[in-house]
Scaffold this motif. Structure first.
Motif, short mmCIF file in Angstrom:
data_model
loop_
_atom_site.label_atom_id
_atom_site.label_comp_id
_atom_site.label_asym_id
_atom_site.label_seq_id
_atom_site.Cartn_x
_atom_site.Cartn_y
_atom_site.Cartn_z
N GLU A 45 2.60 -1.26 0.24
CA GLU A 45 1.67 -1.88 1.18
C GLU A 45 0.54 -0.95 1.60
O GLU A 45 -0.62 -1.36 1.71
N VAL A 46 0.85 0.34 1.83
CA VAL A 46 -0.16 1.28 2.27
C VAL A 46 -1.19 1.52 1.17
O VAL A 46 -2.40 1.57 1.42
N GLN A 47 -0.73 1.65 -0.07
CA GLN A 47 -1.65 1.84 -1.19
C GLN A 47 -2.54 0.62 -1.37
O GLN A 47 -3.73 0.74 -1.64
N TYR A 48 -1.96 -0.56 -1.22
CA TYR A 48 -2.77 -1.78 -1.32
C TYR A 48 -3.82 -1.81 -0.21
O TYR A 48 -4.98 -2.16 -0.44
N TYR A 49 -3.42 -1.43 1.00
CA TYR A 49 -4.36 -1.40 2.12
C TYR A 49 -5.54 -0.49 1.81
O TYR A 49 -6.71 -0.85 2.04
N VAL A 50 -5.28 0.70 1.28
CA VAL A 50 -6.35 1.65 0.97
C VAL A 50 -7.24 1.11 -0.15
O VAL A 50 -8.47 1.26 -0.10
N LEU A 51 -6.65 0.46 -1.15
CA LEU A 51 -7.45 -0.14 -2.22
C LEU A 51 -8.36 -1.24 -1.68
O LEU A 51 -9.48 -1.43 -2.17
N ASP A 52 -7.91 -1.96 -0.69
CA ASP A 52 -8.60 -3.15 -0.22
C ASP A 52 -9.53 -2.90 0.96
O ASP A 52 -10.28 -3.79 1.35
N ASN A 53 -9.50 -1.70 1.52
CA ASN A 53 -10.29 -1.42 2.73
C ASN A 53 -10.96 -0.06 2.68
O ASN A 53 -10.33 0.93 2.32
N LYS A 54 -12.22 -0.01 3.06
CA LYS A 54 -12.87 1.28 3.26
C LYS A 54 -12.30 1.92 4.51
O LYS A 54 -11.73 1.24 5.37
N TYR A 55 -12.49 3.24 4.62
CA TYR A 55 -11.93 3.92 5.79
C TYR A 55 -12.58 3.46 7.08
O TYR A 55 -13.80 3.34 7.18
N LEU A 139 -6.64 4.35 -10.36
CA LEU A 139 -6.91 3.05 -9.74
C LEU A 139 -8.26 3.02 -9.02
O LEU A 139 -8.83 1.95 -8.81
N ILE A 140 -8.74 4.18 -8.62
CA ILE A 140 -10.05 4.33 -7.98
C ILE A 140 -10.89 5.28 -8.83
O ILE A 140 -10.37 6.26 -9.36
N LYS A 141 -12.17 4.99 -8.97
CA LYS A 141 -13.04 5.80 -9.82
C LYS A 141 -13.17 7.22 -9.29
O LYS A 141 -13.37 7.42 -8.09
N ASP A 142 -13.08 8.20 -10.19
CA ASP A 142 -13.29 9.58 -9.80
C ASP A 142 -14.78 9.91 -9.90
O ASP A 142 -15.60 9.09 -10.32
N SER A 143 -15.16 11.13 -9.51
CA SER A 143 -16.57 11.50 -9.46
C SER A 143 -17.22 11.47 -10.83
O SER A 143 -18.39 11.10 -10.96
N ASP A 144 -16.48 11.84 -11.87
CA ASP A 144 -17.04 11.81 -13.23
C ASP A 144 -17.39 10.39 -13.67
O ASP A 144 -18.43 10.15 -14.28
N MET A 145 -16.50 9.46 -13.36
CA MET A 145 -16.74 8.07 -13.74
C MET A 145 -17.91 7.49 -12.95
O MET A 145 -18.73 6.73 -13.49
N ILE A 146 -18.02 7.86 -11.67
CA ILE A 146 -19.13 7.39 -10.84
C ILE A 146 -20.46 7.90 -11.40
O ILE A 146 -21.44 7.16 -11.53
#
Length: 308
Positions: A45-55, A139-146
């Protein structure tokens, strides 16, 4: 010197329009495919929350409040829209949960929350410890991919606009009518903004989206199962599903709508919301909370014209 002077204005407008649309489609596929291979991975649940929400400290406060309520640790006064501690329940809490828990030792309304009530560095450190873990997992883009996506977009925009701008400059220098070409260039730019900005600013990888969809599918399955059985976790699953996936929790907590991110910020092409400097993470000692909190959670489960 005009670009392709042997092509009349009307024909150039058609050719350039087809050219631009074709390149936009190819560029969109390229930006989406920069992480080519992916397989959905399991999320808690916590990982999903971080994926779905900005800080957001406020957002995290609401989330943890709702999670504590869903687990029976907090009770609600329906008339006052306040929550208070259920003293009959004793269970393990992570240090982040404890900080929110203490605010409810006396009756407290979530809408009255102020950022000064909590140490934001600790919550930011906790959020980004999970965020960086999700980067490591792909699961989230790193700086190289960005950087790769931004470079691809910049190069693509140049390739799309050079023929149109070259024709426009030549048309102006030759005193040719260019109004239609100017409009076509503006429309092309708008299309690029609409179609491509979300691609380059989107934080999630293909794997991230696949994992997010798999989590939602699993949650919905749990909800359906709980409706047809006496599953003891059914109440918790239904309650947390309202927060994580639905929107009913906002009225439940008595708060206004807050910014949720599962899309991207389209205010600028090259806005980088994905990067995080570890020096901003606050108290590094709280980074260990990601594991403890997850364990606590998992127990419940861009010239031509008509006259040229």
């Amino acid at each position: 010197m005009r670009f392709l002077p042997f092509i009349n204005g009307k024909l150039f407008l058609v050719i350039y329009g087809v050219y631009a649309v074709a390149l936009i489609i190819l560029l969109s596929k390229k930006l989406k495919g920069n992480d080519e291979y992916y397989v959905a991975t399991g999320l808690d649940e916590v990982q999903y929350y971080v994926l779905d929400n900005k800080y957001s400290l406020e957002n995290m406060f609401y989330y943890i409040t709702y999670r504590l309520y869903a687990k029976g640790i907090l009770l609600k006064n329906e008339e006052e829209k306040t929550f208070y501690v259920n003293k009959s329940v004793s269970t393990y809490l992570s240090s982040i949960e404890k900080k929110v828990y203490r605010l409810y030792l006396e009756k407290f309304a979530p809408k009255d929350f102020k950022s000064s009530m909590l140490n934001e560095n600790q919550f930011k450190g906790y959020y980004y410890s999970i965020y960086n873990e999700l980067i490591t997992k792909g699961l989230i883009k790193d700086s190289d991919m960005i950087k790769k996506n931004k470079s691809t977009l910049k190069m693509g925009i140049l390739i799309i606009f050079i023929p149109g701008v070259w024709r426009l400059i030549g048309g102006i220098a030759s005193n040719m009518p260019v109004t239609a070409l100017v409009m076509e260039i503006i429309i092309t730019f708008i299309i690029i903004r609409v179609v491509l900005s979300s691609r380059v600013n989107d934080n999630l990888t293909n794997k991230g989206y696949a994992s997010k969809r798999a989590f939602e599918k699993q949650y919905n399955s749990i909800i359906n199962d709980s409706d047809s059985s006496s599953n003891t976790n059914g109440g918790y699953a239904n309650t947390m599903q309202e927060f994580l996936i639905g929107a009913a929790w906002m009225n439940f907590l008595g708060v206004n709508n807050i910014y949720k991110n599962s899309g991207s910020d389209t205010s600028t092409f090259f806005n980088n919301d994905s990067s995080f400097d570890s020096s901003d993470s606050g108290d590094s000692s709280d980074s260990s909370d990601s594991g403890s909190s997850c364990s606590a959670c998992s127990s419940c489960g861009g010239c031509g014209s008509g006259g040229d």
